[in-house]
Design an enzyme around this catalytic site. Structure first.
Site, mmCIF file in Angstrom:
data_model
loop_
_atom_site.group_PDB
_atom_site.id
_atom_site.type_symbol
_atom_site.label_atom_id
_atom_site.label_comp_id
_atom_site.label_asym_id
_atom_site.label_seq_id
_atom_site.Cartn_x
_atom_site.Cartn_y
_atom_site.Cartn_z
ATOM 1 N N TYR A 80 43.831 39.465 32.765
ATOM 2 C CA TYR A 80 43.647 40.923 32.811
ATOM 3 C C TYR A 80 44.428 41.634 31.702
ATOM 4 O O TYR A 80 43.845 42.366 30.897
ATOM 5 C CB TYR A 80 44.110 41.473 34.161
ATOM 6 C CG TYR A 80 43.176 41.250 35.311
ATOM 7 C CD1 TYR A 80 42.477 42.302 35.881
ATOM 8 C CD2 TYR A 80 43.008 39.982 35.876
ATOM 9 C CE1 TYR A 80 41.631 42.121 36.962
ATOM 10 C CE2 TYR A 80 42.173 39.779 36.951
ATOM 11 C CZ TYR A 80 41.481 40.845 37.498
ATOM 12 O OH TYR A 80 40.635 40.642 38.566
ATOM 13 N N GLU A 108 36.249 49.619 37.185
ATOM 14 C CA GLU A 108 35.082 49.135 37.932
ATOM 15 C C GLU A 108 33.783 49.594 37.279
ATOM 16 O O GLU A 108 32.788 48.863 37.275
ATOM 17 C CB GLU A 108 35.153 49.601 39.382
ATOM 18 C CG GLU A 108 36.446 49.272 40.120
ATOM 19 C CD GLU A 108 36.837 47.802 40.088
ATOM 20 O OE1 GLU A 108 36.000 46.956 39.698
ATOM 21 O OE2 GLU A 108 37.984 47.486 40.450
#
Length: 428
Positions: free
Chosen positions: A361, A279
């Site tokens: 991803y 993040e």
């Protein structure tokens, strides 16, 4: 170099949103939001007769322009507002929307914790443009019971007490950002703050004490420093992290959300920092440099996964990096066994499957690792830094990354990109 493969550029909308100003009344026990949002926007190259926005499950109560009521229609999560007269090319105007709703996703109410927070779908709490290439500034106000704390994107402004005893918390995001990285969290939070250079690091949670929060997020400053070095761009402003009831994790502009369960896991095992690093990496790759369309989503998520592994290599050693690479390779091989492997650039991203997300991803990260092997560290990191600096505050397609890496390498990388980015790829 011009690519033979289409880049699937984002479609034009006919307008550009410049600024959102929203005030939200949040009823946590009822799971309901009531809001008012004013959008300032500009017509593009032709007269604009209507404004088309994403509105999720929201019910629109009214639309006005300069105090005059406007006609509007809502269907399939879209809101069409007919302007009082077509807006000439290059001109600006404002439209104010009043609305309410009980969204099933995007705005999460955890009534048992007296908590509310956002997850990705901004249009579920404010009519907006969901497309990642649409950047705008934001003023946000949240009206909440006085015992709650709140954190949100942007610079915190002085709050004010309302006549009914609630508090209106306010923020101003002064740097234009994609709407999907807008958001907030509010609850009966404990709060810890630490200084890191010119920045402050804020931590929030319901279930964790300030000392525990400092322990959970102890590596945050090192992460930001590492990513800033690799990007060649300093982190700007304060950085905030909150542990909320339930989430897989979400990046926002200067704010990241993770679950209370994740925070507990880090307390039990301080090496479990991958999600936190992922993040934080998005503050550069995803937020500041953003895919122009979801077809190029690997430029957000593949990059954040790869940069997570790079930070683990820096902080925990080569074995930690190689474990990540092995995991990516295993996932890609599983896709190939199922027959669901595909190119990183998608023709569309309307209904992505779990396997599609694995491509973006895990395979996206693996392709960056393979490119690093192909070029060597010096050239790879120089190219990635030049790419990030050149496109700071912009939307990109895969060709932009290819061009930056070719410039760093001093040669064509067309065969690599044709195989691994626009094609399914070779042996892993």
């Amino acid at each position: 170099m011009a690519l033979a493969t289409p880049v699937f550029a984002a479609s034009t909308r006919g307008f550009d949103v410049l600024h959102y100003a929203a005030t939200l009344d949040l009823d946590i026990p009822a799971g309901e939001v009531r809001g008012e949002a004013t959008l300032r926007f500009r017509a593009d190259e032709a007269p604009l007769p209507r404004l088309l926005l994403d509105s999720g499950e929201l019910v629109i109560d009214s639309a006005t322009q300069n105090g005059k009521a406007l006609a509007f229609e809502r269907a399939d999560g879209k809101l069409s507002v007919t302007l009082s007269e077509p807006l000439r090319a290059g001109a600006e105007t404002r439209v104010t929307l009043r609305y309410h709703g009980k969204p099933g996703h995007g705005l999460e109410f955890a009534a048992e914790r007296n908590e509310v927070y956002t997850i990705f779908s901004t249009s579920q709490w404010m009519p907006s443009v969901d497309a990642p290439d649409e950047r705008a500034t934001l003023e946000l106000a949240l009206r909440l019971p006085k015992q709650l704390q709140a954190t949100a994107v942007g610079q915190a402004l002085p709050s004010r007490r309302l006549e009914d005893g609630r508090v209106e918390h306010r923020w101003h995001l002064r740097t234009a950002m994609p709407g999907y990285v807008y958001g907030f969290a509010a609850g009966p939070y404990q709060h810890a703050v630490q200084s890191h250079g010119r920045n402050r690091l804020h931590y929030y949670a319901v279930d964790r004490s300030p000392p525990e929060l400092r322990q959970v997020f102890a590596a945050t400053g090192d992460m930001l420093d590492f990513f800033a070095g690799r990007a060649g761009l300093a982190y700007e402003g304060d950085y905030q992290q909150a542990l909320v009831a339930r989430t897989i994790g979400q990046e926002m502009a200067g704010l990241s959300l993770m679950s209370e369960t994740y925070g507990e896991r880090v307390l039990d095992d301080p090496t479990q920092l991958g999600l936190m690093a992922h993040e934080a990496a998005h503050q550069w790759w995803g937020n500041r440099v953003t895919c122009a369309g979801w077809e190029h989503f690997w430029l957000n998520e593949g990059f954040a996964n790869f940069m997570t592994a790079a930070w683990l290599q820096h902080a925990q050693g080569e074995e930690a990096y190689q474990q990540m690479v092995t995991g990516w390779r295993t996932r890609v091989l599983a896709l190939r066994e199922k027959g669901t492997d595909r190119a990183l650039v998608f023709p569309d991203w309307n209904k992505p499957s779990a396997d599609d997300r694995t491509v973006v991803y895990q395979k996206g990260a693996l392709v960056l690792h393979l490119l690093r092997q192909e070029l060597g560290d010096e050239v790879f990191w120089r190219g990635l830094r030049a790419y990030t600096q050149a496109h700071d505050g912009r939307s990109v397609v895969s060709a932009d990354f290819q061009q930056a890496m070719e410039a760093a390498a001093g040669r064509s990388l067309q065969p690599f990109f044709e195989m691994w980015v626009y094609g399914v790829g070779g042996e892993v």
